[in-house]
Structures are given as C-alpha cells and as structure tokens.
Design an enzyme around this catalytic site. Structure first.
Site, PDB file in Angstrom:
ATOM      1  N   THR A 249       1.171  10.189   4.193  1.00  0.00           N
ATOM      2  CA  THR A 249       0.331  11.200   3.548  1.00  0.00           C
ATOM      3  C   THR A 249      -0.991  11.394   4.293  1.00  0.00           C
ATOM      4  OG1 THR A 249      -0.193   9.375   2.123  1.00  0.00           O
ATOM      5  CG2 THR A 249       1.102  11.132   1.141  1.00  0.00           C
TER       6      THR A 249
ATOM      7  N   GLU B 200       0.087  -3.319   4.707  1.00  0.00           N
ATOM      8  CA  GLU B 200      -1.058  -2.406   4.813  1.00  0.00           C
ATOM      9  C   GLU B 200      -1.113  -1.704   6.172  1.00  0.00           C
ATOM     10  OE1 GLU B 200      -3.709  -0.868   3.973  1.00  0.00           O
ATOM     11  OE2 GLU B 200      -3.912  -1.461   1.890  1.00  0.00           O
ATOM     12  N   ASP B 201      -1.562  -0.455   6.175  1.00  0.00           N
ATOM     13  CA  ASP B 201      -1.716   0.271   7.446  1.00  0.00           C
ATOM     14  C   ASP B 201      -3.183   0.472   7.828  1.00  0.00           C
ATOM     15  OD1 ASP B 201      -2.181   2.179   5.333  1.00  0.00           O
ATOM     16  OD2 ASP B 201      -2.172   3.704   6.903  1.00  0.00           O
TER      17      ASP B 201
ATOM     18  N   SER C 172      -2.476   0.572  -4.358  1.00  0.00           N
ATOM     19  CA  SER C 172      -3.006   1.716  -3.612  1.00  0.00           C
ATOM     20  C   SER C 172      -4.348   2.179  -4.161  1.00  0.00           C
ATOM     21  CB  SER C 172      -2.011   2.876  -3.685  1.00  0.00           C
ATOM     22  OG  SER C 172      -2.602   4.067  -3.227  1.00  0.00           O
ATOM     23  N   ALA C 173      -5.198   2.693  -3.266  1.00  0.00           N
ATOM     24  CA  ALA C 173      -6.492   3.258  -3.668  1.00  0.00           C
ATOM     25  C   ALA C 173      -6.330   4.646  -4.269  1.00  0.00           C
ATOM     26  CB  ALA C 173      -7.404   3.349  -2.444  1.00  0.00           C
TER      27      ALA C 173
ATOM     28  N   LYS D  97     -10.939  -0.860  -1.702  1.00  0.00           N
ATOM     29  CA  LYS D  97     -10.718  -1.707  -0.532  1.00  0.00           C
ATOM     30  C   LYS D  97     -11.897  -1.463   0.428  1.00  0.00           C
ATOM     31  CE  LYS D  97      -5.745  -0.906  -0.943  1.00  0.00           C
ATOM     32  NZ  LYS D  97      -4.576  -0.221  -0.402  1.00  0.00           N
TER      33      LYS D  97
ATOM     34  N   ASP E   8       0.876  -1.160   0.000  1.00  0.00           N
ATOM     35  CA  ASP E   8       0.000   0.000   0.000  1.00  0.00           C
ATOM     36  C   ASP E   8       0.923   1.223   0.000  1.00  0.00           C
ATOM     37  OD1 ASP E   8      -2.336   1.609   0.457  1.00  0.00           O
ATOM     38  OD2 ASP E   8      -1.725   1.745   2.555  1.00  0.00           O
ATOM     39  N   LEU E   9       0.407   2.376  -0.379  1.00  0.00           N
ATOM     40  CA  LEU E   9       1.267   3.578  -0.439  1.00  0.00           C
ATOM     41  C   LEU E   9       1.077   4.477   0.791  1.00  0.00           C
ATOM     42  CD1 LEU E   9       3.137   5.561  -2.031  1.00  0.00           C
ATOM     43  CD2 LEU E   9       1.071   6.449  -3.118  1.00  0.00           C
ATOM     44  N   ASP E  10      -0.131   5.064   0.880  1.00  0.00           N
ATOM     45  CA  ASP E  10      -0.399   6.027   1.949  1.00  0.00           C
ATOM     46  C   ASP E  10      -0.353   5.340   3.317  1.00  0.00           C
ATOM     47  OD1 ASP E  10      -0.935   8.256   0.221  1.00  0.00           O
ATOM     48  OD2 ASP E  10      -2.880   7.392  -0.233  1.00  0.00           O
TER      49      ASP E  10
ATOM     50  N   LYS F 270      -8.769   5.963   6.181  1.00  0.00           N
ATOM     51  CA  LYS F 270      -7.559   5.302   5.696  1.00  0.00           C
ATOM     52  C   LYS F 270      -7.904   4.110   4.805  1.00  0.00           C
ATOM     53  CE  LYS F 270      -4.547   6.928   9.306  1.00  0.00           C
ATOM     54  NZ  LYS F 270      -3.765   6.620  10.501  1.00  0.00           N
TER      55      LYS F 270
HETATM   56  C1  BG6 Z   1      -5.728   5.811   0.145  1.00  0.00           C
HETATM   57  C2  BG6 Z   1      -5.795   6.632   1.404  1.00  0.00           C
HETATM   58  O1  BG6 Z   1      -4.439   5.336  -0.052  1.00  0.00           O
HETATM   59  O2  BG6 Z   1      -6.110   6.601  -0.981  1.00  0.00           O
HETATM   60  C3  BG6 Z   1      -7.189   7.205   1.567  1.00  0.00           C
HETATM   61  O3  BG6 Z   1      -5.486   5.822   2.522  1.00  0.00           O
HETATM   62  C4  BG6 Z   1      -7.568   8.003   0.320  1.00  0.00           C
HETATM   63  O4  BG6 Z   1      -7.250   8.006   2.712  1.00  0.00           O
HETATM   64  C5  BG6 Z   1      -7.431   7.133  -0.913  1.00  0.00           C
HETATM   65  O5  BG6 Z   1      -8.894   8.488   0.427  1.00  0.00           O
HETATM   66  C6  BG6 Z   1      -7.740   7.872  -2.206  1.00  0.00           C
HETATM   67  O6  BG6 Z   1      -6.746   8.827  -2.437  1.00  0.00           O
HETATM   68  P1  BG6 Z   1      -6.775   9.933  -3.567  1.00  0.00           P
HETATM   69  O7  BG6 Z   1      -5.355  10.424  -3.589  1.00  0.00           O
HETATM   70  O8  BG6 Z   1      -7.159   9.270  -4.841  1.00  0.00           O
HETATM   71  O9  BG6 Z   1      -7.759  10.973  -3.146  1.00  0.00           O
HETATM   72 MG    MG Z   2      -2.775   3.113   3.575  1.00  0.00          MG
END
Ligand code: BG6
Ligand code: MG
Length: 217
Positions: free
Chosen positions: A17, A169-170, A114-115, A145, A9-11, A45
């Site tokens: 972030t 994953e966090d 990542s989402a 997710k 996962d990224l964030d 998250k």
């Molecule tokens: C996830 C974050 O990685 O990305 C979420 O944990 C966030 O908090 C989601 O809403 C979507 O991100 P973005 O950058 O497309 O608005």
């Molecule tokens: Mg995350």
C-alpha cells in the site's frame, strides 16, 4: 527461542500500500508547491498519519496550524481510501496466505500490528481478516511506532510473552518498535534499511514455519 506467535505489520508486509500512500501524499505536496519523492516517502513508512504529514511539511519547509494540518490529513485519507477500497485479494504479496496457513497448522498464533487506522478496510478487501487471532491497528494505540505499544498490545491480547513473539516489519520505525518490545524481528525488504532486524528476507514466497528457526539462528 520458542516461537509461539507471529505479529505482522500490514502496509509493506502483507500488501504494497506504500504506493497508494505515496501518490496521495505527493498530491498534497504538489498542492503545497513542492515535489515529494519516493526517497522522501521512505521516511513515512510505519509512522502514523499525522507524523507522516509532519515529515512531509518538514521536507517542504512549511509550517501550518493544527486546523489546516487536520484538513490536509483528512484530504490525504480521502484520496487513499479511493485506492484501497478498490483493492482485491490479488494484491496480497506472494506467499503470505500460504505462510499464514502454515503457521496455524503448526499451532502458532497470529496477530496484526499496524499503525494504520484503515487496517480493517484493507483486511476485508483482501479477505484475510479471519487469518489473524488478534488485530491491533492504529485505532487501538495511542503511541506510534517506534514505540512498542502496538506489538505489546498484540502479545498481551494473544496472551503470549513478548520473548516468544516474532514481528515481521518492512519499516525502520517498526523494527525499532519490535526490538523495544523485546521481540525478535524479521525485516521484509532492504537489508540496508532494516539492519536492526534479526534477519531480513525479501518476502514470504517459499516461507514456512520450519524455516523461521533457521533464520533466527
Ligand atoms: C502505516 C504506514 O502502516 O500506517 C504509514 O506504513 C501510514 O505509511 C500509517 O502513515 C498510518 O496509516 P493510515 O491508513 O491510518 O493513514
Ligand atoms: Mg509497514
């Protein structure tokens, strides 16, 4: 388990972030007349941008039409972009780059799962795009997710069966997605929030491939 690939996962895993997402969402809530706290933020998250807005509106007890919701999500993202376009490689969480290099050295494939639709911008700012064999972000999936789509797509593009993949994953929603994908999951952060994971570690500091098997025993 034979480990062949690691999906990140990224964030909250590679970079923190969550604080930028939080500031931008809190400002939207303030404009709507209510306070959005870090405790509320925990629920955002891992979930998509639109789902995040829906949770925020639920917290504020507010109902809005689709057009207004789209405009708010757009505004939130504009503010979020102001923060992430200023990020530097110093913000990569400790140990991450060494761990990614160690995986490569041991022949383990790597993917991002990542989402976030902003994943590419962040990876470029951090200068680590080339460290991933495959990148699946919010632009490539239709189901957020806890749906396993993002991780299953990652495994498919890597050509590795899910049973040979480990997800990092966090977020609770991300742990659920990894388990639903039939993968092992290592939580990053709070063991109470991530109780569904196979193991939980504080981060990648001092983390090496040879330690992964021990963690999953
Ligand atoms: C996830 C974050 O990685 O990305 C979420 O944990 C966030 O908090 C989601 O809403 C979507 O991100 P973005 O950058 O497309 O608005
Ligand atoms: Mg995350």
């Amino acid at each position: 388990m034979i480990i062949k690939a690691c999906i990140f996962d990224l964030d909250g895993v590679i970079v923190d972030t969550a604080k930028y997402h939080f500031i931008a969402w809190r400002n939207i809530a303030r404009d709507l007349g209510f306070e959005f706290t870090e405790i509320h933020n925990e629920r955002l998250k891992g979930v998509s941008r639109m789902r995040s807005l829906e949770i925020l509106l639920e917290v504020g007890g507010i109902t809005l039409d689709e057009k207004t919701k789209d405009a708010l999500a757009k505004r939130k993202n504009e503010e979020y972009l102001e923060y992430i376009t200023k990020m530097t490689p110093d913000e990569i969480l400790p140990g991450t780059t060494d761990f990614l290099k160690d995986l490569r050295k041991n022949g383990i494939l790597t993917a991002l799962g990542s989402a976030s639709k902003n994943s590419m911008i962040i990876l470029k700012r951090l200068n680590i795009s080339s460290m991933f064999d495959v990148i699946i972000d919010g632009n490539k999936v239709s189901k957020a997710k806890p749906d396993p789509e993002v991780f299953l797509k990652g495994a498919e593009e890597l050509k590795i069966p899910p049973a040979n993949c480990i997800v990092f994953e966090d977020a609770g929603a991300g742990v659920e997605a990894a388990i639903a994908a039939g993968m092992k999951c290592i939580g990053i952060g709070n063991p109470f929030i991530l109780s569904g994971a196979d193991a939980v570690i504080p981060g990648f500091r001092e983390m090496y491939f040879r330690k992964l098997n021990l963690l999953l025993q």
